[in-house]
Design a protein around this motif. Structure first.
Motif, PDB file in Angstrom:
ATOM      1  N   ILE A 127      -7.422  -7.255  42.563  1.00  0.00           N
ATOM      2  CA  ILE A 127      -8.318  -6.188  42.079  1.00  0.00           C
ATOM      3  C   ILE A 127      -7.801  -5.666  40.732  1.00  0.00           C
ATOM      4  O   ILE A 127      -8.568  -5.505  39.772  1.00  0.00           O
ATOM      5  CB  ILE A 127      -8.395  -5.033  43.103  1.00  0.00           C
ATOM      6  CG1 ILE A 127      -8.952  -5.533  44.438  1.00  0.00           C
ATOM      7  CG2 ILE A 127      -9.241  -3.885  42.563  1.00  0.00           C
ATOM      8  CD1 ILE A 127      -8.760  -4.542  45.587  1.00  0.00           C
ATOM      9  N   ILE A 128      -6.492  -5.429  40.653  1.00  0.00           N
ATOM     10  CA  ILE A 128      -5.902  -4.907  39.407  1.00  0.00           C
ATOM     11  C   ILE A 128      -6.086  -5.932  38.288  1.00  0.00           C
ATOM     12  O   ILE A 128      -6.427  -5.583  37.149  1.00  0.00           O
ATOM     13  CB  ILE A 128      -4.416  -4.557  39.627  1.00  0.00           C
ATOM     14  CG1 ILE A 128      -4.297  -3.441  40.675  1.00  0.00           C
ATOM     15  CG2 ILE A 128      -3.748  -4.153  38.315  1.00  0.00           C
ATOM     16  CD1 ILE A 128      -2.886  -3.234  41.214  1.00  0.00           C
ATOM     17  N   ARG A 129      -5.909  -7.229  38.616  1.00  0.00           N
ATOM     18  CA  ARG A 129      -6.116  -8.281  37.599  1.00  0.00           C
ATOM     19  C   ARG A 129      -7.565  -8.285  37.119  1.00  0.00           C
ATOM     20  O   ARG A 129      -7.845  -8.503  35.946  1.00  0.00           O
ATOM     21  CB  ARG A 129      -5.750  -9.648  38.178  1.00  0.00           C
ATOM     22  CG  ARG A 129      -4.260  -9.819  38.361  1.00  0.00           C
ATOM     23  CD  ARG A 129      -3.893 -11.236  38.815  1.00  0.00           C
ATOM     24  NE  ARG A 129      -2.534 -11.218  39.328  1.00  0.00           N
ATOM     25  CZ  ARG A 129      -2.189 -11.373  40.593  1.00  0.00           C
ATOM     26  NH1 ARG A 129      -3.126 -11.619  41.515  1.00  0.00           N
ATOM     27  NH2 ARG A 129      -0.937 -11.291  40.975  1.00  0.00           N
ATOM     28  N   ALA A 130      -8.501  -8.039  38.039  1.00  0.00           N
ATOM     29  CA  ALA A 130      -9.925  -7.995  37.652  1.00  0.00           C
ATOM     30  C   ALA A 130     -10.178  -6.814  36.712  1.00  0.00           C
ATOM     31  O   ALA A 130     -10.883  -6.950  35.700  1.00  0.00           O
ATOM     32  CB  ALA A 130     -10.808  -7.895  38.897  1.00  0.00           C
ATOM     33  N   TYR A 131      -9.592  -5.650  37.005  1.00  0.00           N
ATOM     34  CA  TYR A 131      -9.736  -4.483  36.108  1.00  0.00           C
ATOM     35  C   TYR A 131      -9.259  -4.857  34.702  1.00  0.00           C
ATOM     36  O   TYR A 131      -9.919  -4.574  33.704  1.00  0.00           O
ATOM     37  CB  TYR A 131      -8.869  -3.308  36.574  1.00  0.00           C
ATOM     38  CG  TYR A 131      -9.254  -2.584  37.851  1.00  0.00           C
ATOM     39  CD1 TYR A 131     -10.479  -2.761  38.469  1.00  0.00           C
ATOM     40  CD2 TYR A 131      -8.352  -1.671  38.428  1.00  0.00           C
ATOM     41  CE1 TYR A 131     -10.796  -2.066  39.633  1.00  0.00           C
ATOM     42  CE2 TYR A 131      -8.669  -0.968  39.574  1.00  0.00           C
ATOM     43  CZ  TYR A 131      -9.888  -1.172  40.182  1.00  0.00           C
ATOM     44  OH  TYR A 131     -10.197  -0.483  41.318  1.00  0.00           O
ATOM     45  N   ILE A 132      -8.067  -5.486  34.640  1.00  0.00           N
ATOM     46  CA  ILE A 132      -7.469  -5.809  33.332  1.00  0.00           C
ATOM     47  C   ILE A 132      -8.349  -6.814  32.591  1.00  0.00           C
ATOM     48  O   ILE A 132      -8.640  -6.647  31.397  1.00  0.00           O
ATOM     49  CB  ILE A 132      -6.023  -6.348  33.508  1.00  0.00           C
ATOM     50  CG1 ILE A 132      -5.108  -5.223  34.032  1.00  0.00           C
ATOM     51  CG2 ILE A 132      -5.486  -6.936  32.202  1.00  0.00           C
ATOM     52  CD1 ILE A 132      -3.695  -5.668  34.394  1.00  0.00           C
ATOM     53  N   SER A 167     -15.212  -0.817  43.460  1.00  0.00           N
ATOM     54  CA  SER A 167     -14.929   0.137  42.374  1.00  0.00           C
ATOM     55  C   SER A 167     -16.038   0.011  41.345  1.00  0.00           C
ATOM     56  O   SER A 167     -16.752  -0.993  41.315  1.00  0.00           O
ATOM     57  CB  SER A 167     -13.624  -0.137  41.643  1.00  0.00           C
ATOM     58  OG  SER A 167     -12.681  -0.768  42.408  1.00  0.00           O
ATOM     59  N   HIS A 168     -16.155   1.041  40.511  1.00  0.00           N
ATOM     60  CA  HIS A 168     -17.105   1.025  39.407  1.00  0.00           C
ATOM     61  C   HIS A 168     -16.347   0.862  38.103  1.00  0.00           C
ATOM     62  O   HIS A 168     -15.248   1.400  37.952  1.00  0.00           O
ATOM     63  CB  HIS A 168     -17.861   2.362  39.305  1.00  0.00           C
ATOM     64  CG  HIS A 168     -18.778   2.623  40.442  1.00  0.00           C
ATOM     65  ND1 HIS A 168     -20.140   2.511  40.335  1.00  0.00           N
ATOM     66  CD2 HIS A 168     -18.528   2.996  41.719  1.00  0.00           C
ATOM     67  CE1 HIS A 168     -20.699   2.811  41.492  1.00  0.00           C
ATOM     68  NE2 HIS A 168     -19.745   3.112  42.353  1.00  0.00           N
ATOM     69  N   LEU A 169     -16.978   0.149  37.173  1.00  0.00           N
ATOM     70  CA  LEU A 169     -16.439   0.078  35.816  1.00  0.00           C
ATOM     71  C   LEU A 169     -17.577   0.405  34.874  1.00  0.00           C
ATOM     72  O   LEU A 169     -18.655  -0.182  34.962  1.00  0.00           O
ATOM     73  CB  LEU A 169     -15.905  -1.332  35.546  1.00  0.00           C
ATOM     74  CG  LEU A 169     -15.326  -1.598  34.153  1.00  0.00           C
ATOM     75  CD1 LEU A 169     -14.245  -2.663  34.219  1.00  0.00           C
ATOM     76  CD2 LEU A 169     -16.399  -1.991  33.148  1.00  0.00           C
ATOM     77  N   SER A 242       1.106   2.986  26.789  1.00  0.00           N
ATOM     78  CA  SER A 242      -0.162   3.698  26.551  1.00  0.00           C
ATOM     79  C   SER A 242      -1.358   2.924  27.104  1.00  0.00           C
ATOM     80  O   SER A 242      -2.418   3.493  27.322  1.00  0.00           O
ATOM     81  CB  SER A 242      -0.354   3.942  25.052  1.00  0.00           C
ATOM     82  OG  SER A 242      -0.544   2.715  24.379  1.00  0.00           O
ATOM     83  N   ALA A 243      -1.206   1.601  27.315  1.00  0.00           N
ATOM     84  CA  ALA A 243      -2.365   0.758  27.646  1.00  0.00           C
ATOM     85  C   ALA A 243      -2.218   0.085  28.999  1.00  0.00           C
ATOM     86  O   ALA A 243      -1.302  -0.723  29.208  1.00  0.00           O
ATOM     87  CB  ALA A 243      -2.545  -0.289  26.562  1.00  0.00           C
ATOM     88  N   PHE A 244      -3.130   0.379  29.892  1.00  0.00           N
ATOM     89  CA  PHE A 244      -3.140  -0.216  31.229  1.00  0.00           C
ATOM     90  C   PHE A 244      -3.168  -1.747  31.157  1.00  0.00           C
ATOM     91  O   PHE A 244      -2.530  -2.434  31.961  1.00  0.00           O
ATOM     92  CB  PHE A 244      -4.364   0.315  31.982  1.00  0.00           C
ATOM     93  CG  PHE A 244      -4.700  -0.435  33.219  1.00  0.00           C
ATOM     94  CD1 PHE A 244      -3.877  -0.367  34.326  1.00  0.00           C
ATOM     95  CD2 PHE A 244      -5.849  -1.215  33.280  1.00  0.00           C
ATOM     96  CE1 PHE A 244      -4.185  -1.070  35.482  1.00  0.00           C
ATOM     97  CE2 PHE A 244      -6.169  -1.915  34.426  1.00  0.00           C
ATOM     98  CZ  PHE A 244      -5.339  -1.846  35.530  1.00  0.00           C
ATOM     99  N   SER A 245      -3.912  -2.289  30.164  1.00  0.00           N
ATOM    100  CA  SER A 245      -4.077  -3.750  30.100  1.00  0.00           C
ATOM    101  C   SER A 245      -2.773  -4.469  29.760  1.00  0.00           C
ATOM    102  O   SER A 245      -2.687  -5.686  29.896  1.00  0.00           O
ATOM    103  CB  SER A 245      -5.158  -4.113  29.076  1.00  0.00           C
ATOM    104  OG  SER A 245      -4.850  -3.517  27.839  1.00  0.00           O
ATOM    105  N   ARG A 246      -1.736  -3.725  29.354  1.00  0.00           N
ATOM    106  CA  ARG A 246      -0.452  -4.375  29.071  1.00  0.00           C
ATOM    107  C   ARG A 246       0.485  -4.354  30.282  1.00  0.00           C
ATOM    108  O   ARG A 246       1.679  -4.612  30.144  1.00  0.00           O
ATOM    109  CB  ARG A 246       0.206  -3.693  27.868  1.00  0.00           C
ATOM    110  CG  ARG A 246      -0.539  -3.974  26.560  1.00  0.00           C
ATOM    111  CD  ARG A 246       0.362  -3.808  25.346  1.00  0.00           C
ATOM    112  NE  ARG A 246       0.725  -2.425  25.141  1.00  0.00           N
ATOM    113  CZ  ARG A 246       0.194  -1.632  24.210  1.00  0.00           C
ATOM    114  NH1 ARG A 246      -0.708  -2.092  23.390  1.00  0.00           N
ATOM    115  NH2 ARG A 246       0.574  -0.385  24.086  1.00  0.00           N
ATOM    116  N   THR A 247      -0.058  -4.041  31.450  1.00  0.00           N
ATOM    117  CA  THR A 247       0.752  -4.063  32.675  1.00  0.00           C
ATOM    118  C   THR A 247       1.180  -5.506  32.957  1.00  0.00           C
ATOM    119  O   THR A 247       0.344  -6.409  32.989  1.00  0.00           O
ATOM    120  CB  THR A 247      -0.093  -3.512  33.851  1.00  0.00           C
ATOM    121  OG1 THR A 247      -0.523  -2.195  33.496  1.00  0.00           O
ATOM    122  CG2 THR A 247       0.694  -3.451  35.133  1.00  0.00           C
TER     123      THR A 247
END
Ligand SMILES: [Zn+2]
Ligand SMILES: [Zn+2]
Length: 339
Positions: A127-132, A167-169, A242-247
């Protein structure tokens, strides 16, 4: 005596009740229940949704068929539409623009009978990978300024017709006011102290420990000092980012672990509470030269979990304050005592 507490990240005031004990029976909320009627987000019902824009699939499975672990589709009743131009304009003194944006639904699991806190860690990682992945993809659309990711669990958290875990995006052409308030506060703090306000608070919570509710190698969770809602929780990466996508991949796994731990603790302590989950990330920087110059150093992405077990009343709407009947120190103690 009750206390008035100021949220350091937003400047918002909260009235905190003077309470030393709390029972789930003190709250009158509708516990999460699962609808059993036809559900478009269940595996094998893929034809009932718009075509998928992203999925994590088993090898050999075909798009829009079974064999997935996470599936992202456009919302069939979107609040904003991806087609068209923004056309920002004035109407007298008022500003308006076309309702352009994206509204996607992330089906978190193919199974109808599993909530987020009941999934395996590898499933939550997906799920987290899909968000990113969706955030990175939508960054390519120059009309969009912000990607809002949130979850409504249970009817009283806004999920009236869907009980499948989703979840919603929403990709937005403007940065939401609540995020902007946090960005401005963080920027001003950094301008004076040359430190990230979130890093400072995280370190204090780790030292103090009275509001701490979970911790692992990469993440820390605590009940915020000026929590607006009873049992409100926040999850922060420990290292400044600062950026979630850099997790990183390792951090994705630790995020999945701490998220499930907190949601399970809330579920066990309160007995199926409705909640909202919000990802608070930085905006895309678009031709606003000189505006968010220090965002890399001053903002720190995080997750907020807001149990919806007490009603927002006229007081909150009229004052902009919140009244919280459960101080965060008590909420943290209750969550720990159940484990
Ligand atoms: Zn379903
Ligand atoms: Zn930081």
């Amino acid at each position: 005596m009750s206390q008035m507490r100021k949220d350091i990240f937003t400047g918002r005031w909260v009235i905190m009740a003077e309470t030393t004990t709390v029972q789930p029976s003190d709250f009158h909320f509708k516990r999460f229940t699962r609808e059993t009627k036809f559900c478009p987000f269940c595996e094998t019902n893929e034809a009932s949704t718009p075509p998928e824009v992203f999925a994590i699939r088993n090898p050999g499975s075909s798009a829009n068929g079974p064999g997935w672990s996470v599936r992202v589709v456009p919302n069939s009743a979107p609040r904003l539409r991806i087609e068209g131009e923004l056309r920002a304009r004035a109407e007298g003194f008022h500003d308006l623009m076309n309702g352009v944006g994206a509204h996607e639904i992330i089906a978190e699991t193919p199974y109808h009978d599993r909530s987020l806190h009941e999934l395996e860690i590898h499933e939550i990682c997906d799920i987290i990978r899909a968000y990113i992945a969706r955030r990175i993809d939508l960054k390519g659309d120059p009309r969009m300024r912000y990607v809002l990711i949130f979850k409504n669990h249970g009817q009283e958290a806004g999920s009236h017709t869907v009980s499948h875990s989703i979840s919603h995006l929403m990709a937005l052409p403007i940065t939401p006011r609540t995020v902007k308030t946090k960005l401005i506060t963080a920027r001003d703090y950094f301008a004076v102290k040359e430190r990230c306000i979130y890093c400072d608070v995280i370190q204090q919570e780790q030292r103090d420990r009275t509001r701490l509710t979970a911790e692992n190698e990469d993440f820390v969770a605590f009940a915020p000092f000026a929590s607006r809602f009873p049992f409100e929780m926040a999850i922060f990466p420990k290292s400044h980012n600062s950026a979630f996508s850099r997790t990183s991949p390792n951090q994705v796994e630790n995020l999945a672990k701490i998220l499930r731990e907190i949601l399970q603790k809330l579920d066990h302590t309160l007995g199926g509470p409705p909640y909202n989950l919000l990802l608070q990330d930085r905006p895309f920087l678009r031709h606003r030269g000189g505006y968010w110059n220090t965002i890399e150093d001053d903002f720190h992405w995080h997750v907020e979990i807001l149990p919806q077990i007490a009603r927002i009343t006229g007081f909150e709407w009229a004052s902009g304050f919140f009244y919280n009947p459960v101080p965060p120190e008590l909420a943290a103690r209750c969550l720990s005592s159940h484990y």
